[in-house]
Design a protein around this motif. Structure first.
Motif, short mmCIF file in Angstrom:
data_model
loop_
_atom_site.label_atom_id
_atom_site.label_comp_id
_atom_site.label_asym_id
_atom_site.label_seq_id
_atom_site.Cartn_x
_atom_site.Cartn_y
_atom_site.Cartn_z
N THR A 100 16.89 -5.03 1.71
CA THR A 100 16.15 -5.45 2.72
C THR A 100 14.72 -5.73 2.52
O THR A 100 14.01 -6.79 2.61
N PHE A 101 14.22 -4.79 1.69
CA PHE A 101 12.77 -4.85 1.48
C PHE A 101 12.37 -6.24 0.44
O PHE A 101 11.40 -6.71 0.20
N MET A 102 13.22 -6.29 -0.43
CA MET A 102 13.15 -7.38 -1.30
C MET A 102 13.27 -8.80 -1.05
O MET A 102 12.84 -9.89 -1.54
N THR A 103 13.92 -8.69 0.29
CA THR A 103 13.87 -10.03 0.82
C THR A 103 12.58 -10.90 1.00
O THR A 103 12.71 -12.14 1.05
N THR A 104 11.43 -9.98 1.25
CA THR A 104 10.21 -10.33 1.55
C THR A 104 9.55 -11.00 0.22
O THR A 104 8.59 -11.78 0.52
N ILE A 105 10.18 -10.87 -0.98
CA ILE A 105 9.69 -11.50 -2.00
C ILE A 105 10.58 -12.78 -2.66
O ILE A 105 10.65 -12.86 -3.79
N MET B 170 3.48 3.24 8.34
CA MET B 170 3.55 4.58 7.74
C MET B 170 4.25 4.73 6.54
O MET B 170 4.13 5.39 5.56
N ALA B 171 5.45 4.05 6.41
CA ALA B 171 6.31 3.98 4.96
C ALA B 171 5.49 3.36 3.94
O ALA B 171 5.58 4.07 2.91
N LEU B 172 4.65 2.48 4.11
CA LEU B 172 4.00 1.99 2.95
C LEU B 172 2.62 2.98 2.51
O LEU B 172 2.50 3.18 1.37
N LEU B 173 2.28 3.81 3.69
CA LEU B 173 1.37 4.98 3.53
C LEU B 173 1.93 5.96 2.74
O LEU B 173 1.44 6.51 1.80
N LEU B 174 3.29 6.23 3.01
CA LEU B 174 3.79 7.42 2.10
C LEU B 174 4.02 6.87 0.64
O LEU B 174 3.64 7.89 -0.32
N ILE B 175 4.37 5.81 0.39
CA ILE B 175 4.58 5.56 -1.05
C ILE B 175 3.05 5.25 -1.59
O ILE B 175 3.05 5.86 -2.77
N ALA B 176 2.07 5.04 -1.02
CA ALA B 176 0.87 4.69 -1.75
C ALA B 176 0.49 6.39 -2.00
O ALA B 176 -0.10 6.52 -3.08
N ILE B 177 0.49 7.17 -1.04
CA ILE B 177 -0.07 8.53 -1.29
C ILE B 177 0.92 9.14 -2.34
O ILE B 177 0.11 9.60 -3.27
N GLY C 171 10.44 -3.48 -7.56
CA GLY C 171 10.85 -4.59 -6.41
C GLY C 171 10.72 -3.84 -4.93
O GLY C 171 10.40 -4.42 -4.14
N ALA C 172 11.01 -2.59 -5.05
CA ALA C 172 11.15 -1.95 -3.85
C ALA C 172 9.64 -1.67 -3.25
O ALA C 172 9.35 -1.54 -2.13
N VAL C 173 8.80 -1.32 -4.47
CA VAL C 173 7.47 -0.89 -3.78
C VAL C 173 6.82 -2.10 -3.52
O VAL C 173 5.95 -2.32 -2.37
N ILE C 174 6.82 -3.40 -4.29
CA ILE C 174 6.45 -4.76 -3.84
C ILE C 174 6.83 -5.21 -2.44
O ILE C 174 6.14 -5.71 -1.83
N LEU D 68 7.95 -3.34 -0.26
CA LEU D 68 7.62 -2.47 0.99
C LEU D 68 5.95 -3.02 1.47
O LEU D 68 5.84 -2.98 2.42
N LEU D 69 5.17 -3.43 0.23
CA LEU D 69 4.00 -4.15 0.69
C LEU D 69 3.99 -5.13 1.76
O LEU D 69 3.00 -5.10 2.51
N PHE D 70 5.05 -5.85 1.66
CA PHE D 70 5.12 -6.90 2.57
C PHE D 70 6.13 -6.80 3.84
O PHE D 70 5.83 -7.34 4.68
N TYR D 71 6.98 -5.81 3.77
CA TYR D 71 7.95 -5.60 4.94
C TYR D 71 7.23 -4.64 5.76
O TYR D 71 7.68 -4.80 6.74
N ARG D 72 6.47 -3.54 5.35
CA ARG D 72 5.51 -2.66 6.04
C ARG D 72 6.72 -2.15 7.24
O ARG D 72 6.24 -2.28 8.49
N PRO D 73 7.82 -1.45 6.69
CA PRO D 73 8.95 -0.77 7.77
C PRO D 73 7.86 0.28 8.50
O PRO D 73 7.15 1.09 7.92
N ASP D 74 8.25 0.58 9.62
CA ASP D 74 7.99 1.55 10.57
C ASP D 74 8.92 2.73 10.20
O ASP D 74 9.92 2.64 9.71
N ILE D 75 8.52 3.97 10.69
CA ILE D 75 9.48 5.31 10.30
C ILE D 75 10.08 5.53 11.82
O ILE D 75 9.28 5.87 12.76
N ALA D 76 11.31 5.32 11.49
CA ALA D 76 12.15 5.56 12.95
C ALA D 76 12.68 7.18 13.04
O ALA D 76 13.14 7.70 13.97
N LEU D 77 12.79 7.76 11.71
CA LEU D 77 13.29 9.11 11.59
C LEU D 77 12.17 10.11 12.07
O LEU D 77 10.86 9.72 11.91
N PRO D 78 12.66 10.90 12.77
CA PRO D 78 11.58 12.04 13.42
C PRO D 78 11.03 12.88 12.24
O PRO D 78 11.47 12.79 11.18
N ALA D 79 9.60 13.23 12.55
CA ALA D 79 9.02 13.76 11.58
C ALA D 79 9.68 15.17 10.90
O ALA D 79 9.92 15.46 9.84
#
Length: 541
Positions: free
Chosen positions: A362-367, A1-8, A251-254, A256-267
């Motif tokens: 944390t996201f950048m650890t994936t790269i 979902m987080a990846l979708l938000l940044i892409a949108i 670095g954050a966006v790239i 995110l592409l690999f980390y693909r975090p879920d959204i834990a915060l309520p909508a």
């Protein structure tokens, strides 16, 4: 979902830039053949034309301090959906329009402040009221950011070393590109390499000093930065610093592409969280990243004096706001993917910027970037941009102080000549801002959120009034203006009521003054904005 938000957000912002941004440029009649004040009034100090990439770097670095990071994370208490929607809609239809219009209006008024636009349309009284308010707001910025930067130098000494190296590198870059004839591309390649080398040197050789030492140094630095020609320090420093922010966002966006975090915060959590209501608090808390009055001061203060051609106004004004919107979405994701316990822990350890640094790191650890190194890099970038906003804000404070006492074509003598002197105006601005920061800016800082957004409403009012009198389309500004006045006036009522009950009379007085100021300016501009009469202003010939 987080990846979708940044892409949108990225896709929608790109579409908005190509379509809505171009539509605004057409409706307002940008003239690509018209000489800008950077050329017609060039003085080698403030009015200096800059190439579009350089000015984009300066403008973006100046507006994108800690605001687009702190705001979305702080407002996450209402849930990720309202924050995300406000960032996207606000950036496109409010913040982008606000920044674009402020920059354009200033360029058409000899690149002077929004106060001069108000003078042209509403009158001298409106100008003086706006400039007093804007100058006081900038004093709060100086007071707060000087404390923030000094504390960051003490807390993370490597930041101090890196910042000093940035300043030296910027001066060399400025001379290389403006006086030695070295092209922008080769200078940029070398400059960016040295920029990141400075980050490494800072980590290896941190400079340790006391808070008071750094605070005094910062006040001296912003004085010098305010009076020296922009091509020596301001332009090159902000341009090079922008690559730090681009790298951080990339670095954050790239990541995110690999980390693909879920959204834990309520909508959505609740319309009322504690004592805070979603309206108006959400729209006051998320300023930078959606719409911020401080941007109008940057647009009409430093950036307008460096516009090489009106064709650059859309990129600098509208484009920078959309890039900042991407940064705000990244900041929201860093808060939305962690649980409430982790969020509380990170906030307690270092506030919203710590949440952001931990998330991006944390996201950048994936790269392949170590978490500690990633967090350190993000912290360095945020601190560097806080200093950038500080020196730009000081320079603009100097401009506004000079304009307040400027008698135009009347020969300036005696006291007037002193008050419009750039060294004296800078000294007063730095001295008062520094004193406020040293003695108790925190007492009035809570009102800054409302003051900043009221400034946005007033800038929209000034731009709409000018466009109306010039016979240009202005409804796309009038609607955001009405909304922002509704937000800020409601927020000020809440602020005054809460502090009256708590006995914080300084905030009661400050909030009440802002409220009355807004009503006076609305009254002065009502006839211009809401009648069919069209009177050509001085600029529209």
């Amino acid at each position: 979902m987080a990846l979708l938000l940044i892409a949108i957000s990225i896709i929608v912002f790109l579409i908005a830039y190509v379509t809505y941004g171009s539509w605004l440029a057409k409706k307002w009649g940008l003239d690509y053949t018209r000489r800008t004040p950077a050329h017609t009034m060039g003085d080698g100090v403030d009015y200096v034309p800059a190439k579009a990439p350089v000015l984009l770097g300066h403008h973006f670095a100046s507006i994108a301090g800690a605001g687009p990071i702190v705001g979305p994370i702080s407002a996450a208490m209402f849930g990720w959906v309202p924050v995300f929607l406000w960032i996207v809609v606000g950036s496109i239809f409010l913040g982008g329009v606000h920044d674009f219009a402020s920059l354009f209006a200033s360029v058409r008024h000899d690149s002077k402040s929004i106060g001069n636009v108000i003078e042209d349309t509403i009158g001298d009284t409106g100008k003086k009221l706006f400039n007093m308010f804007a100058w006081v707001t900038l004093l709060l910025v100086i007071a707060a950011f000087a404390n923030i930067v000094a504390n960051s130098f003490v807390g993370v000494p490597s930041v101090a070393t890196t910042s000093l190296l940035f300043i030296t590198l910027a001066i060399l870059f400025g001379f290389a590109t403006n006086r030695m004839g070295i092209g922008l591309l080769p200078a940029t390649i070398v400059g960016v390499i040295l920029l990141f080398a400075s980050v490494w040197v800072g980590v290896q050789f941190p400079i340790v000093a006391s808070f008071n030492t750094w605070y005094a140094f910062i006040l001296v630095y912003i004085f010098v930065a305010s009076v020296t020609p922009v091509w020596i320090l301001l332009q090159p420093r902000d341009y090079l610093n922008s690559f730090l922010l681009y790298a951080m966002i990339g670095g954050a966006v790239i990541g995110l592409l690999f980390y693909r975090p879920d959204i834990a915060l309520p909508a959505v959590t609740s319309f009322k969280v504690g004592t805070s209501y979603m309206f108006p608090i959400l729209f006051v808390t998320v300023a930078c990243g959606a719409i911020s009055g401080f941007h109008s001061l940057i647009s009409s203060g430093t950036s307008s004096k460096q516009i090489d051609s009106e064709k650059d106004i859309k990129l600098i004004g509208y484009g920078s706001m959309l890039i900042e919107g991407v940064l705000a979405v990244v900041a929201l994701i860093t808060a939305a993917y962690i649980g409430a316990d982790r969020m509380t822990e990170l906030l307690a350890a270092g506030g919203p910027t710590n949440v952001f640094a931990d998330g991006v790191g944390t996201f950048m650890t994936t790269i392949g970037i170590d978490l500690a190194l990633g967090k350190s890099f993000v912290a360095l970038a945020v601190s560097a941009f806080a200093l950038t906003s500080l020196d730009s804000g000081t320079r603009i404070g100097r401009f506004i102080f000079q304009e307040f006492f400027d008698k135009g074509e009347v020969q300036a003598t005696g006291a007037t000549k002193l008050l419009t002197n750039r060294y004296f105006a800078t000294l007063v601005t730095v001295a008062v801002g520094g004193w406020l920061g040293a003695t108790g800016y925190a007492k009035v800082w809570p009102v800054f959120g409302s003051a900043n957004q009221l400034l946005a409403a007033l800038a929209l009012l000034a731009s709409a009034a000018w466009l109306k009198k010039a016979g240009k389309a202005h409804n796309m500004i009038k609607i955001p203006m009405v909304f922002m006045f509704a937000v800020t006036l409601t927020a000020l009522v809440f602020l005054v009521r809460a502090n009256l009950a708590a006995g914080n009379y300084a905030l009661v007085i400050f909030g009440s003054v802002l409220f009355v100021l807004a009503l006076v300016l609305i009254k002065l501009s009502y006839k211009i904005l809401f009648t069919k009469e069209v009177v050509q202003p001085k600029e529209a010939k």
